[in-house]
Design a protein around this motif. Structure first.
Motif, PDB file in Angstrom:
ATOM      1  N   VAL A  12       0.823  -1.214   0.000  1.00  0.00           N
ATOM      2  CA  VAL A  12       0.000   0.000   0.000  1.00  0.00           C
ATOM      3  C   VAL A  12       0.854   1.260   0.000  1.00  0.00           C
ATOM      4  O   VAL A  12       2.031   1.232   0.354  1.00  0.00           O
ATOM      5  N   TYR A  13       0.227   2.352  -0.406  1.00  0.00           N
ATOM      6  CA  TYR A  13       0.899   3.651  -0.340  1.00  0.00           C
ATOM      7  C   TYR A  13       0.890   4.166   1.092  1.00  0.00           C
ATOM      8  O   TYR A  13      -0.101   3.993   1.811  1.00  0.00           O
ATOM      9  N   PHE A  14       1.970   4.817   1.470  1.00  0.00           N
ATOM     10  CA  PHE A  14       2.060   5.312   2.851  1.00  0.00           C
ATOM     11  C   PHE A  14       0.949   6.324   3.152  1.00  0.00           C
ATOM     12  O   PHE A  14       0.472   6.420   4.284  1.00  0.00           O
ATOM     13  N   THR A  15       0.490   7.041   2.116  1.00  0.00           N
ATOM     14  CA  THR A  15      -0.543   8.054   2.365  1.00  0.00           C
ATOM     15  C   THR A  15      -1.885   7.412   2.719  1.00  0.00           C
ATOM     16  O   THR A  15      -2.661   7.973   3.495  1.00  0.00           O
ATOM     17  N   GLU A  16      -2.131   6.229   2.152  1.00  0.00           N
ATOM     18  CA  GLU A  16      -3.386   5.548   2.444  1.00  0.00           C
ATOM     19  C   GLU A  16      -3.437   5.144   3.924  1.00  0.00           C
ATOM     20  O   GLU A  16      -4.457   5.324   4.601  1.00  0.00           O
ATOM     21  N   LEU A  17      -2.314   4.632   4.409  1.00  0.00           N
ATOM     22  CA  LEU A  17      -2.274   4.242   5.823  1.00  0.00           C
ATOM     23  C   LEU A  17      -2.353   5.456   6.744  1.00  0.00           C
ATOM     24  O   LEU A  17      -2.965   5.410   7.805  1.00  0.00           O
ATOM     25  N   LEU A  18      -1.741   6.549   6.287  1.00  0.00           N
ATOM     26  CA  LEU A  18      -1.799   7.768   7.103  1.00  0.00           C
ATOM     27  C   LEU A  18      -3.259   8.237   7.231  1.00  0.00           C
ATOM     28  O   LEU A  18      -3.724   8.552   8.324  1.00  0.00           O
ATOM     29  N   ALA A  19      -3.959   8.247   6.077  1.00  0.00           N
ATOM     30  CA  ALA A  19      -5.359   8.690   6.104  1.00  0.00           C
ATOM     31  C   ALA A  19      -6.185   7.776   6.999  1.00  0.00           C
ATOM     32  O   ALA A  19      -7.056   8.241   7.750  1.00  0.00           O
ATOM     33  N   GLU A  20      -5.897   6.492   6.936  1.00  0.00           N
ATOM     34  CA  GLU A  20      -6.628   5.554   7.779  1.00  0.00           C
ATOM     35  C   GLU A  20      -6.358   5.843   9.271  1.00  0.00           C
ATOM     36  O   GLU A  20      -7.281   5.897  10.078  1.00  0.00           O
ATOM     37  N   ALA A  21      -5.085   6.064   9.577  1.00  0.00           N
ATOM     38  CA  ALA A  21      -4.723   6.333  10.977  1.00  0.00           C
ATOM     39  C   ALA A  21      -5.344   7.636  11.472  1.00  0.00           C
ATOM     40  O   ALA A  21      -5.745   7.754  12.632  1.00  0.00           O
ATOM     41  N   LEU A  22      -5.433   8.622  10.569  1.00  0.00           N
ATOM     42  CA  LEU A  22      -5.982   9.932  10.964  1.00  0.00           C
ATOM     43  C   LEU A  22      -7.510   9.931  10.966  1.00  0.00           C
ATOM     44  O   LEU A  22      -8.147  10.926  11.315  1.00  0.00           O
ATOM     45  N   GLY A  23      -8.088   8.831  10.495  1.00  0.00           N
ATOM     46  CA  GLY A  23      -9.547   8.732  10.471  1.00  0.00           C
ATOM     47  C   GLY A  23     -10.198   9.508   9.342  1.00  0.00           C
ATOM     48  O   GLY A  23     -11.354   9.918   9.449  1.00  0.00           O
ATOM     49  N   VAL A  24      -9.460   9.707   8.237  1.00  0.00           N
ATOM     50  CA  VAL A  24     -10.055  10.439   7.103  1.00  0.00           C
ATOM     51  C   VAL A  24     -10.093   9.603   5.826  1.00  0.00           C
ATOM     52  O   VAL A  24     -10.176  10.137   4.728  1.00  0.00           O
ATOM     53  N   LYS A  25     -10.024   8.304   6.005  1.00  0.00           N
ATOM     54  CA  LYS A  25     -10.086   7.447   4.811  1.00  0.00           C
ATOM     55  C   LYS A  25     -11.521   7.084   4.464  1.00  0.00           C
ATOM     56  O   LYS A  25     -12.276   6.709   5.349  1.00  0.00           O
TER      57      LYS A  25
END
Ligand code: SF4
Ligand code: SF4
Lengths: 129, 258
Positions: free
Chosen positions: B245-258
């Motif tokens: 996965v792309y690191f940005t996808e995981l970041l968005a998931e962690a930040l609750g904005v996915k």
């Protein structure tokens, strides 16, 4: 290739590399993930260019085996930058008429749904003029 | 915080996730990314030949555009970042290239490498700070994750200046910030096989499977990358059985904005 001396000067000029700095330690080749696919290895590019044996390189498929990963550049203890020489030799080859290494006709068979555009743009930039 | 933002072609097509989640994460972190006007493809790979001027012009146009906006330039695709940052270095330090590029572009103000180019990961580490990311995490990702750097983020280190090229840590620090556990794998900073995906798949297979095998052996449940071509090679040619996965996808998931 009509004039090897001229071509050799041109390669020095467009690569900006001074092959004489090489101390033949072979670290570039040891670092190269594709060295086993190359007839001539990165340190041999440096050596042949320094010693005017350019014709071997111009005829070899080795110019089409470099990934431009810059491992050889990063790890050379003398800052020779072998990848820049390989790129200059490859450009010398593909700038000749009819010498492109990748043709548009080959693309449909080489791609699939997932392949990113970046792969095609990069391959054409490296292998075609 | 306001930045010019360069997405790149692949992020508008096959790698939409890399772009979309960069934008939503940035917004959640209070960063404004303004897309560069009328940007063009960076060319995919940087050409080292000094007499290749035309192939560098699109990067120069992007760099000028950020300068004219008076902002730093943020990139997120590892390949675009590599091209734009290296062309910027040429415009600063290579008179042969910069003179010819400026002669061609005939801009009112010639470009001399004024723009600061930062990758999204550097934005997270140096501008926002991983400590603050950690505080903003709503859904910690409790997984073991192997980071794949490849070549483009790191080399040549004299120009890229992102991290130690042989023992990098920015992606592992990112993984920790989102609540996950980094797995260190062999070959994480070696090439995936790049554009040989088109011309010689056996090379792409050999190179990418070395990293994938090492990661899976070390217990990784997921692989992280910043490059669409690395993602493709690790999946299609490296035969990864864990998600890539792309690191940005995981970041968005962690930040609750996915
Ligand atoms: S690593 Fe550098 S000095 Fe050593 S052989 Fe290669 S080019 Fe020459
Ligand atoms: S840039 Fe080319 S020659 Fe140098 S290490 Fe990578 S593949 Fe080998």
């Amino acid at each position: 290739m009509a004039n090897l001396n001229l071509t050799s000067e041109n390669i020095k000029r467009i690569s900006g590399v001074d092959a004489r700095k090489c101390m033949r330690c072979g670290k570039c080749t040891a670092s190269c993930p594709n060295f086993e696919d190359m007839e001539y290895h990165p340190h041999q590019f440096v050596y042949f260019i320094e010693n005017g044996k350019l014709d071997k390189l111009l005829e070899s498929k080795s110019v089409f085996k470099c990934l431009s990963c810059f491992a050889c550049v990063e790890r050379c203890p003398r800052q020779v930058e072998p990848a820049k020489l390989i790129e200059a030799v490859r450009l010398t080859v593909i700038r000749q008429q009819g010498a492109n290494h990748l043709l548009p006709d080959e693309i449909p068979a080489a791609i699939d749904e997932e392949m990113p555009q970046q792969a095609l743009v990069a391959a054409f930039r490296k292998f075609t003029k | 915080m306001k930045y010019s933002y360069y997405p790149g072609c692949t992020l508008k097509t096959k790698a939409k996730d890399l772009d979309i989640y960069a934008r939503s994460s940035a917004e959640a972190l209070g960063v404004e990314l303004v897309e560069v006007k009328e940007w063009q493809c960076c060319g995919g790979v940087y050409t080292t030949a000094q007499d290749e001027i035309a192939t560098k012009l699109s990067a120069v146009r992007t760099l000028m555009s950020a300068r004219d906006e008076g902002t730093d330039l943020v990139t997120v695709c590892a390949a675009c970042h590599n091209v734009i940052k290296r062309v910027n270095d040429d415009m600063r330090n290579n008179e042969y290239v910069s003179t010819r590029a400026n002669n061609y572009l005939q801009a009112e103000a010639p470009y001399a490498g004024e723009t600061r180019v930062i990758h999204f990961l550097e934005l997270l580490r140096d501008e926002i700070g991983f400590e603050n990311i950690k505080k903003a995490v709503k859904n910690p990702i409790s997984k073991k994750i192997a980071a794949y750097y490849g070549c483009l983020l790191l080399r040549p280190s004299s120009v890229m200046q992102m991290d130690n090229p042989e023992n990098p840590s920015i992606l592992e620090d990112f993984i920790k910030a989102i609540g996950a556990t980094p797995v260190i794998s062999a070959y994480r900073n070696e090439c995936c096989g790049s554009y040989f995906a088109v011309t010689d798949k056996s090379i792409a297979k050999r190179n990418s499977s070395k990293f994938v095998d090492s990661s899976e052996k070390n217990g990784a449940e997921m692989i992280l990358t910043a490059c669409p071509l690395c993602l493709y090679n690790l999946k299609q040619n490296g035969g990864a059985s864990v998600p890539v996965v792309y690191f940005t996808e995981l970041l968005a998931e962690a930040l609750g904005v996915k």
